[in-house]
Scaffold this motif. Structure first.
Motif, mmCIF file in Angstrom:
data_model
loop_
_atom_site.group_PDB
_atom_site.id
_atom_site.type_symbol
_atom_site.label_atom_id
_atom_site.label_comp_id
_atom_site.label_asym_id
_atom_site.label_seq_id
_atom_site.Cartn_x
_atom_site.Cartn_y
_atom_site.Cartn_z
ATOM 1 N N LYS A 247 -3.432 3.424 1.554
ATOM 2 C CA LYS A 247 -2.470 2.689 2.374
ATOM 3 C C LYS A 247 -3.157 1.627 3.222
ATOM 4 O O LYS A 247 -2.583 0.579 3.506
ATOM 5 N N VAL A 248 -4.390 1.919 3.622
ATOM 6 C CA VAL A 248 -5.167 0.963 4.404
ATOM 7 C C VAL A 248 -5.905 0.001 3.481
ATOM 8 O O VAL A 248 -5.943 -1.205 3.718
ATOM 9 N N PHE A 249 -6.494 0.536 2.412
ATOM 10 C CA PHE A 249 -7.295 -0.263 1.492
ATOM 11 C C PHE A 249 -6.477 -1.394 0.871
ATOM 12 O O PHE A 249 -6.931 -2.553 0.826
ATOM 13 N N VAL B 61 1.015 17.921 3.422
ATOM 14 C CA VAL B 61 1.571 17.013 4.429
ATOM 15 C C VAL B 61 2.112 15.737 3.794
ATOM 16 O O VAL B 61 2.715 14.904 4.473
ATOM 17 N N GLU B 62 1.892 15.583 2.478
ATOM 18 C CA GLU B 62 2.380 14.393 1.777
ATOM 19 C C GLU B 62 2.487 14.702 0.297
ATOM 20 O O GLU B 62 1.686 15.466 -0.252
ATOM 21 N N LEU B 63 3.468 14.116 -0.374
ATOM 22 C CA LEU B 63 3.661 14.288 -1.814
ATOM 23 C C LEU B 63 3.659 12.912 -2.474
ATOM 24 O O LEU B 63 4.350 11.994 -2.018
ATOM 25 N N ASN B 64 2.867 12.767 -3.542
ATOM 26 C CA ASN B 64 2.812 11.509 -4.297
ATOM 27 C C ASN B 64 3.091 11.809 -5.759
ATOM 28 O O ASN B 64 2.576 12.784 -6.298
ATOM 29 N N GLY C 18 0.787 -1.233 0.000
ATOM 30 C CA GLY C 18 0.000 0.000 0.000
ATOM 31 C C GLY C 18 0.813 1.274 0.000
ATOM 32 O O GLY C 18 0.248 2.363 -0.128
ATOM 33 N N THR C 19 2.108 1.175 0.173
ATOM 34 C CA THR C 19 2.953 2.365 0.170
ATOM 35 C C THR C 19 4.033 2.223 -0.903
ATOM 36 O O THR C 19 4.520 1.121 -1.145
ATOM 37 N N PRO C 20 4.433 3.324 -1.532
ATOM 38 C CA PRO C 20 3.787 4.631 -1.442
ATOM 39 C C PRO C 20 2.531 4.654 -2.306
ATOM 40 O O PRO C 20 2.431 3.893 -3.273
ATOM 41 N N LYS C 21 1.556 5.508 -1.982
ATOM 42 C CA LYS C 21 0.349 5.573 -2.795
ATOM 43 C C LYS C 21 0.618 6.436 -4.022
ATOM 44 O O LYS C 21 1.385 7.384 -3.977
#
Length: 400
Positions: free
Chosen positions: A99-101, A255-258, A39-42
């Motif tokens: 990340k959870v899914f 707060v996050e970069l994808n 699940g990471t990174p999304k």
């Protein structure tokens, strides 16, 4: 050497769906993923719709279904807003936490009987024969050690430009024009007009793509942009310019970069062969217009798992037997991906003025009893030229 009926390579949603349904069909299954944490990174805007979950027989769970979505707003280049919400659309959806899914889906596969192996990278593949028919030997690296896995069927769910498909001689390379370059922030301090609607921002500013705001909480949203991979500037420059220009994001902080590439060219030429099935992004099971691939990829995974289990029971792993997968996927999706690829080409041909005219024409209409013919008549009033373009599209897309 480990032995299994089905080896699934890649534990994204498509791979986990394949592993789950192969195991439910009675096959022994191993699911491997090169990452240490599934699940990471999304690399996803994280939108999913109700009907897709019903197709997949998945009940939404608050662990991963974090925001109820009641529709969306399309924003024209001139900032005109066309809102299609619960008063118009019967379809709703969720913004999920990938990340959870993804981990949740892998756990589903494990509960169905699949063996999960993380930090396991497929390095090479060789075909062979024994008294029971053909099989593959896959050399893997797991935590610094080499292991071998013998499998009757390999399901490649290893993402765009699949290395596994290439190892079987399938051309999975995506042409640059068929790849979008995406970048997204998860942001806090977002203040959109409605935080239960997704937003799609259209126009030349996105260089062949579009920008989005997908709410995940009261002031939290995924804010991203997808542009042509042939663009001269990096996608993050376009995204930063969009954020600076959009007032609801004036106080938002990342707060996050994808980042990641998204294949939008439609299905690769071949998604099955002797001992092989290909699903998810690896197969090009992605909406060519939006780049969304969760539902389509999982439908591909589910179908691949079911076909693999039947092939194992029949002890027939030939390309002729596994061709059933391509036929069933096309039936289940009603040939959606090739048709959406045509729609993508039409969208890319529209100028900002075209988009403004179309969106203006649809603002304020009563959609409750509107047919496709009505839609075409609205466009005809806007422009005979556009009506001709959309008329050809509707004929192709909805001919079935």
């Amino acid at each position: 050497m480990m032995e299994t009926d089905v080896l699934v390579i890649g534990a994204g949603p498509a791979g986990s769906a394949a592993a789950k349904h192969a195991a439910l069909g009675g096959a022994s299954v191993i699911l491997i993923d090169k990452k240490s944490e599934i699940g990471t990174p999304k690399r996803c805007a994280e939108g999913i719709y109700d009907h897709g979950l019903k197709w997949l027989e998945i009940e939404p769970d608050p662990q991963w279904a974090v925001r109820r979505i009641n529709g969306g707003t399309i924003i024209a280049p001139d900032k005109t807003r066309l809102t299609l919400d619960e008063t118009i659309l019967p379809e709703k959806g969720y913004i999920i936490e990938r990340k959870v899914f993804d981990k949740y889906m892998a756990m589903d596969a494990a509960r169905a009987g699949a063996k999960i192996m993380v930090k396991t990278l497929a390095k090479s593949i060789m075909r062979d024969q024994d008294s029971e028919g053909s099989f593959c030997i896959v050399d893997c690296e797991q935590m610094g050690e080499t292991i071998e896995i013998k499998a009757r069927i390999v399901i490649a769910a290893d993402g765009p430009e699949s290395r596994i498909a290439k190892a079987f001689g399938i051309n999975s390379t995506t042409k640059p024009k068929d790849m979008m370059s995406g970048v997204q922030y998860e942001m806090v301090g977002v203040n959109c007009e409605r935080m239960d609607l997704i937003e799609l921002h259209l126009g030349a500013f996105a260089d062949g793509g579009y920008a989005w705001v997908f709410p995940k909480g009261d002031d939290i949203a995924n804010v991203g942009i997808a542009i042509s991979s042939t663009s001269e500037r990096p996608a993050i420059e376009y995204l930063n310019e969009f954020i600076a220009s959009y007032p609801p994001l004036s106080n938002a902080k990342a707060v996050e970069l994808n980042v990641g590439g998204d294949p939008i060219g439609g299905l690769i030429g071949q998604i099955s062969d002797d001992n092989l099935l290909v699903c998810g992004d690896a197969a090009g099971q992605v909406d060519p217009i939006t780049g969304g691939g969760i539902i389509l990829g999982m439908l591909g995974g589910k179908t691949a798992g079911q076909v693999a289990a039947r092939a194992v029971r029949a002890k027939d792993y030939s390309a002729r037997r596994l061709k059933e997968y391509e036929v069933l996927f096309d039936e289940y999706t009603q040939g959606a991906i090739p048709k959406l690829a045509i729609a993508k080409d039409v969208y890319r041909s529209l100028s900002d003025n075209d988009l403004n005219q179309i969106i203006h024409a649809f603002v304020g209409l009563d959609y409750n009893n509107m047919t496709l013919s009505d839609v075409l008549r609205v466009i005809l009033k806007v422009s005979p030229r556009l009506a001709l373009k959309f008329g050809k599209l509707f004929k192709i897309v909805f001919q079935s």
